[in-house]
Design a protein around this motif. Structure first.
Motif, PDB file in Angstrom:
ATOM      1  N   HIS A 357       0.821  -1.217   0.000  1.00 15.02           N
ATOM      2  CA  HIS A 357       0.000   0.000   0.000  1.00 15.02           C
ATOM      3  C   HIS A 357       0.853   1.264   0.000  1.00 15.02           C
ATOM      4  CE1 HIS A 357      -3.665  -2.336   1.816  1.00 15.02           C
ATOM      5  NE2 HIS A 357      -3.115  -2.934   0.764  1.00 15.02           N
ATOM      6  N   ILE A 358       2.098   1.140  -0.417  1.00 14.86           N
ATOM      7  CA  ILE A 358       2.991   2.272  -0.653  1.00 14.86           C
ATOM      8  C   ILE A 358       3.836   1.943  -1.885  1.00 14.86           C
ATOM      9  CG2 ILE A 358       3.171   3.188   1.702  1.00 14.86           C
ATOM     10  CD1 ILE A 358       5.663   1.455   2.103  1.00 14.86           C
ATOM     11  N   GLY A 359       4.322   2.967  -2.548  1.00 14.14           N
ATOM     12  CA  GLY A 359       5.223   2.760  -3.660  1.00 14.14           C
ATOM     13  C   GLY A 359       6.652   2.667  -3.142  1.00 14.14           C
ATOM     14  N   VAL A 378       8.289  -2.204  -6.261  1.00 12.95           N
ATOM     15  CA  VAL A 378       7.053  -2.425  -5.514  1.00 12.95           C
ATOM     16  C   VAL A 378       6.009  -1.396  -5.927  1.00 12.95           C
ATOM     17  CG1 VAL A 378       6.038  -2.738  -3.228  1.00 12.95           C
ATOM     18  CG2 VAL A 378       8.471  -3.218  -3.583  1.00 12.95           C
ATOM     19  N   SER A 379       4.868  -1.872  -6.451  1.00 15.62           N
ATOM     20  CA  SER A 379       3.799  -0.975  -6.895  1.00 15.62           C
ATOM     21  C   SER A 379       2.519  -1.265  -6.134  1.00 15.62           C
ATOM     22  CB  SER A 379       3.556  -1.143  -8.402  1.00 15.62           C
ATOM     23  OG  SER A 379       2.464  -0.351  -8.826  1.00 15.62           O
ATOM     24  N   SER A 380       2.073  -0.300  -5.306  1.00 13.81           N
ATOM     25  CA  SER A 380       0.865  -0.453  -4.499  1.00 13.81           C
ATOM     26  C   SER A 380       0.601   0.877  -3.787  1.00 13.81           C
ATOM     27  CB  SER A 380       1.075  -1.566  -3.461  1.00 13.81           C
ATOM     28  OG  SER A 380      -0.008  -1.694  -2.585  1.00 13.81           O
ATOM     29  N   PRO A 381      -0.661   1.287  -3.613  1.00 13.26           N
ATOM     30  CA  PRO A 381      -1.890   0.664  -4.113  1.00 13.26           C
ATOM     31  C   PRO A 381      -2.380   1.369  -5.380  1.00 13.26           C
ATOM     32  CG  PRO A 381      -2.473   2.310  -2.481  1.00 13.26           C
ATOM     33  CD  PRO A 381      -0.966   2.390  -2.666  1.00 13.26           C
ATOM     34  N   LEU A 382      -3.132   0.646  -6.187  1.00 15.61           N
ATOM     35  CA  LEU A 382      -3.780   1.259  -7.342  1.00 15.61           C
ATOM     36  C   LEU A 382      -4.930   2.167  -6.917  1.00 15.61           C
ATOM     37  CD1 LEU A 382      -3.791  -1.893  -9.610  1.00 15.61           C
ATOM     38  CD2 LEU A 382      -2.621   0.245 -10.153  1.00 15.61           C
ATOM     39  N   ALA A 383      -5.628   1.782  -5.858  1.00 16.88           N
ATOM     40  CA  ALA A 383      -6.771   2.597  -5.433  1.00 16.88           C
ATOM     41  C   ALA A 383      -7.173   2.249  -4.006  1.00 16.88           C
ATOM     42  CB  ALA A 383      -7.955   2.393  -6.381  1.00 16.88           C
ATOM     43  N   GLN A 384      -6.594   2.932  -3.049  1.00 15.87           N
ATOM     44  CA  GLN A 384      -7.052   2.894  -1.668  1.00 15.87           C
ATOM     45  C   GLN A 384      -6.145   3.745  -0.799  1.00 15.87           C
ATOM     46  OE1 GLN A 384      -6.418  -0.453   1.081  1.00 15.87           O
ATOM     47  NE2 GLN A 384      -6.030  -1.691  -0.733  1.00 15.87           N
ATOM     48  N   ARG A 385      -6.394   3.713   0.512  1.00 16.98           N
ATOM     49  CA  ARG A 385      -5.655   4.556   1.441  1.00 16.98           C
ATOM     50  C   ARG A 385      -4.235   4.023   1.665  1.00 16.98           C
ATOM     51  NH1 ARG A 385     -10.585   3.402   4.023  1.00 16.98           N
ATOM     52  NH2 ARG A 385     -12.086   5.105   3.973  1.00 16.98           N
ATOM     53  N   ASN A 386      -3.352   4.961   2.060  1.00 18.14           N
ATOM     54  CA  ASN A 386      -1.986   4.580   2.438  1.00 18.14           C
ATOM     55  C   ASN A 386      -1.894   4.462   3.954  1.00 18.14           C
ATOM     56  OD1 ASN A 386      -1.464   6.864  -0.021  1.00 18.14           O
ATOM     57  ND2 ASN A 386      -0.536   4.860  -0.275  1.00 18.14           N
ATOM     58  N   PRO A 387      -1.236   3.413   4.455  1.00 20.25           N
ATOM     59  CA  PRO A 387      -1.060   3.261   5.904  1.00 20.25           C
ATOM     60  C   PRO A 387       0.168   4.040   6.383  1.00 20.25           C
ATOM     61  CG  PRO A 387      -0.097   1.407   4.798  1.00 20.25           C
ATOM     62  CD  PRO A 387      -0.654   2.306   3.705  1.00 20.25           C
ATOM     63  N   VAL A 402       9.958   6.230   0.200  1.00 20.18           N
ATOM     64  CA  VAL A 402       8.613   5.664   0.071  1.00 20.18           C
ATOM     65  C   VAL A 402       7.661   6.706  -0.508  1.00 20.18           C
ATOM     66  CG1 VAL A 402       6.616   4.935   1.441  1.00 20.18           C
ATOM     67  CG2 VAL A 402       8.875   3.965   1.889  1.00 20.18           C
ATOM     68  N   TYR A 403       6.792   6.262  -1.420  1.00 20.79           N
ATOM     69  CA  TYR A 403       5.712   7.150  -1.882  1.00 20.79           C
ATOM     70  C   TYR A 403       4.432   6.761  -1.158  1.00 20.79           C
ATOM     71  CZ  TYR A 403       2.287   9.661  -4.565  1.00 20.79           C
ATOM     72  OH  TYR A 403       1.257  10.507  -4.919  1.00 20.79           O
ATOM     73  N   PHE A 404       3.894   7.693  -0.366  1.00 18.64           N
ATOM     74  CA  PHE A 404       2.758   7.396   0.500  1.00 18.64           C
ATOM     75  C   PHE A 404       1.642   8.438   0.368  1.00 18.64           C
ATOM     76  CE2 PHE A 404       5.721  10.115   2.702  1.00 18.64           C
ATOM     77  CZ  PHE A 404       4.927  11.049   3.340  1.00 18.64           C
ATOM     78  N   LYS A 405       1.661   9.225  -0.691  1.00 16.33           N
ATOM     79  CA  LYS A 405       0.734  10.351  -0.804  1.00 16.33           C
ATOM     80  C   LYS A 405      -0.500  10.051  -1.645  1.00 16.33           C
ATOM     81  CE  LYS A 405       4.427  13.743  -0.193  1.00 16.33           C
ATOM     82  NZ  LYS A 405       5.137  14.906  -0.777  1.00 16.33           N
ATOM     83  N   GLY A 406      -0.785   8.782  -1.882  1.00 11.15           N
ATOM     84  CA  GLY A 406      -1.980   8.437  -2.639  1.00 11.15           C
ATOM     85  C   GLY A 406      -1.758   7.226  -3.520  1.00 11.15           C
ATOM     86  N   SER A 407      -2.749   6.950  -4.352  1.00 12.71           N
ATOM     87  CA  SER A 407      -2.681   5.807  -5.256  1.00 12.71           C
ATOM     88  C   SER A 407      -1.629   6.041  -6.338  1.00 12.71           C
ATOM     89  CB  SER A 407      -4.056   5.565  -5.882  1.00 12.71           C
ATOM     90  OG  SER A 407      -5.024   5.336  -4.884  1.00 12.71           O
ATOM     91  N   SER A 408      -1.121   4.943  -6.882  1.00 14.90           N
ATOM     92  CA  SER A 408      -0.062   5.060  -7.879  1.00 14.90           C
ATOM     93  C   SER A 408       0.038   3.770  -8.674  1.00 14.90           C
ATOM     94  CB  SER A 408       1.284   5.369  -7.205  1.00 14.90           C
ATOM     95  OG  SER A 408       1.652   4.314  -6.331  1.00 14.90           O
TER      96      SER A 408
END
Length: 480
Positions: A357-359, A378-387, A402-408
């Motif tokens: 759930h993070i890139g 690592v590719s996640s998430p396509l569509a949901q919240r980031n923890p 880490v990319y944690f600012k939204g879907s990707s």
């Protein structure tokens, strides 16, 4: 007076019945099945240099065929043989188109009972492209991701972004739906909901799709081989995806190999044979099971591809720690695989995963063990919240923050010229690179080559040094 009212009621009833009788008689010839049409699809499945597979789901036991041509106007089109949908497999059909030309764009329409589909008749022809000739060093683009959660996001804007990048292939690498159930019918319903997302349609219609599963589309959260409906889940999965294969004749599962030009992909099933995460990590503990592990070794050793990409639902790094729902709970088996690659001098191996759930872009430096560095894209998430649980977790080394600012979505370009290489990017819902693209050359994925230190982003380097000095990472105190 009462008798007169009674007589009028009887008379009106007779007249009404006499008027209705022709309709009732004519009803004997009515169509009790409604009119034939698609409910979901079409979706392009696996393509080879000479074949393509098209998936669709109808409203009943109707025949489906594909009209296709190499021109947008559909001149001199060919029509495939019909395939009849059956209720036993949820009215799903897969139409195979054979005898195609390699590296060629085709246009197609879906016919239901010999006519253009009711929902799609106003659309222009869809398209797909066959794979390049086997072993051809052709540049191409893969988009991949995991974890689109319909409950959290019914719009899922990432799909339009992906379509804009015009990938040659799209990989669903787990948690493709959030079934979270022991009822196969509910799994099917969640597949239908996800397939109906509006922005997803152009990608389904025009780009080949391949898929593996993870826990939420296998059954329940963190489920393993003890899943009581794993065989039923496998049948649902096979109905809704169009992969080249599903396991081996005597070893069921969703694992398979797929070749595209000079790249071989090895898609893993990390659930069907998986021991519980919290079991002690002994040399016997397994995520893949003995037969799948041997298959993977055999396929890797036989591959002559420049790049060999191992695709897993869960991440390969030790980030989640002992008992975590990833390869972190199976380090003995993971390390045995990495040692095999080193000892057999298998070059060009790259890892791709999701679920977190993070890139991410991490590396497992096997160069300090006589091998080379394994990069985990690592590719996640396509569509949901980031923890925020990742704040307390450490992979072996982070190459990018880490990319944690939204879907990707993850995008890999395989580039074949005088210097074969791949470029990995994570793209956000606005179509932007979230950090500087990562590039690794094929000649860096060879035993004895240390490549990772020069590829680390300055921010990741500073944070790692801070952590190594015992001061924490992200200004969090180091754990004992």
């Amino acid at each position: 007076m009462k008798s007169m009212k009674k007589l009028r009621r009887v008379t009106m009833t007779v007249v009404f019945v006499s008027l209705l009788l022709p309709t009732l008689v004519a009803g004997a010839d009515r169509d009790d099945d409604g009119y034939p049409r698609l409910m979901q699809g079409p979706m392009v499945g696996a393509v080879t240099p000479t074949q393509a597979k098209i998936w669709a789901r109808t409203t009943g036991p109707y025949s489906v065929s594909i009209e296709y041509a190499t021109n947008f106007e559909m001149r001199s089109a060919t029509t495939s043989g019909p395939v009849t949908a059956e209720k036993a497999n949820d009215y799903v059909v897969v139409i195979e188109l054979d005898g195609l030309e390699p590296a060629t764009e085709y246009f197609y329409r879906v016919l239901v009972n010999g006519e253009g589909d009711k929902y799609l008749k106003e659309y222009p022809a869809f398209r797909f492209a066959t794979a390049p000739p086997a072993g051809t060093a052709t540049s191409f683009r893969v988009a991949f991701g995991s974890c689109p959660k319909f409950q959290d996001d019914r719009v899922q804007p990432i799909w339009q972004v992906i379509s804009g990048f015009d990938p040659d292939l799209f990989f669903w690498i787990g948690d493709n739906i959030y079934g979270d159930t022991l009822d196969p019918d509910i799994l099917r319903e969640e597949y239908r909901r996800q397939r109906d997302v509006h922005g997803l349609q152009p990608l389904l219609h025009n780009v080949p799709h391949l898929a593996i599963w993870d826990d939420h589309d296998f059954a329940l959260n963190n489920h393993d081989r003890e899943n009581p409906i794993k065989f039923e889940s496998l049948e649902v999965f096979k109905d809704y995806w169009v992969n080249p294969a599903y396991g081996l004749p005597d070893t069921p599962g969703v694992f398979f190999t797929y070749s595209y030009g000079k790249v071989d992909f090895f898609f893993l099933d990390g659930r069907f044979y998986r021991d519980p995460d919290n079991a002690e990590d002994t040399p016997e503990k397994t995520m893949l099971g003995a037969a799948q592990f041997e298959w993977l070794q055999r396929e890797l050793a036989a591959s002559e591809a420049i790049f060999k990409v191992i695709v897993s639902g869960g991440g390969f790094s030790k980030m989640r720690g002992v008992g975590g729902d990833s390869w972190a709970a199976f380090l003995n088996e993971r390390n045995r695989l990495f040692d095999f690659i080193r000892d057999r001098e298998i070059t060009g191996v790259v890892l791709a995963s999701g679920d977190s759930h993070i890139g991410e872009l991490n590396v497992i430096p096997w160069s300090d063990r006589g091998g080379y560095d394994y990069y985990d894209l690592v590719s996640s998430p396509l569509a949901q919240r980031n923890p925020d649980s990742w704040l307390h977790q450490r992979p072996e080394r982070r190459i990018r923050p880490v990319y944690f600012k939204g879907s990707s979505v993850g995008v890999i370009d395989f580039i074949f010229d005088d210097e074969p290489r791949l470029m990995y990017r994570i793209i956000d819902i606005h179509g932007r690179n979230v950090w500087e693209p990562f590039v690794v050359r094929a000649d860096e994925l060879v035993n004895g080559i240390v490549s990772w230190p020069e590829k680390v982003h300055d921010v990741s380097r500073q944070r790692q040094q801070f952590y190594d000095d015992g001061k924490g990472y992200y200004e969090i105190e180091a754990e004992d």
